[in-house]
Design a protein around this motif. Structure first.
Motif, short mmCIF file in Angstrom:
data_model
loop_
_atom_site.label_atom_id
_atom_site.label_comp_id
_atom_site.label_asym_id
_atom_site.label_seq_id
_atom_site.Cartn_x
_atom_site.Cartn_y
_atom_site.Cartn_z
N VAL A 255 1.07 -1.08 0.22
CA VAL A 255 -0.35 0.11 -0.13
C VAL A 255 1.05 1.30 0.01
CG1 VAL A 255 -1.87 0.50 1.62
CG2 VAL A 255 -1.65 -0.79 0.71
N VAL B 185 0.44 6.79 1.05
CA VAL B 185 0.16 8.48 0.80
C VAL B 185 -1.48 7.44 1.16
CG1 VAL B 185 -1.15 9.89 -0.69
CG2 VAL B 185 0.72 9.40 -0.31
N ASP B 186 -1.66 6.37 0.94
CA ASP B 186 -2.91 5.72 0.99
C ASP B 186 -3.35 4.90 2.25
OD1 ASP B 186 -4.09 5.93 -1.85
OD2 ASP B 186 -2.58 4.40 -2.24
N ASP C 204 -4.14 8.02 4.73
CA ASP C 204 -5.77 8.41 4.34
C ASP C 204 -6.39 7.34 5.13
OD1 ASP C 204 -7.62 9.82 3.12
OD2 ASP C 204 -7.88 8.31 1.58
N ARG C 205 -6.19 6.38 5.19
CA ARG C 205 -7.09 4.54 5.51
C ARG C 205 -7.21 5.19 7.20
NH1 ARG C 205 -5.77 0.06 2.46
NH2 ARG C 205 -5.84 0.54 0.94
#
Length: 61
Positions: A6, A9-10, A13-14
């Protein structure tokens, strides 16, 4: 095929969308006698403008 993962950034965000709690204890002891104990409890979460602030319009100070 490259490694699956992953992007950072993702992941951020999560984490910020749901929030995360960090908790830990540190004990400094000599001869099994605890001398100092530090406790850490932190909450990391994003800020949402739709949620009302718990203080009046003038702010907390």
């Amino acid at each position: 095929m490259g490694p699956l993962g992953v992007p950072l950034v993702d992941l951020l965000d999560r984490v910020l969308a749901t929030g995360v709690v960090i908790s830990g204890d540190l004990v400094i002891a000599i001869a099994e006698v605890p001398l100092v104990r530090l406790s850490l409890h932190a909450l990391l979460s994003s800020v949402n403008e739709r949620v009302q602030a718990p203080w009046t319009d003038s702010g907390p100070l």
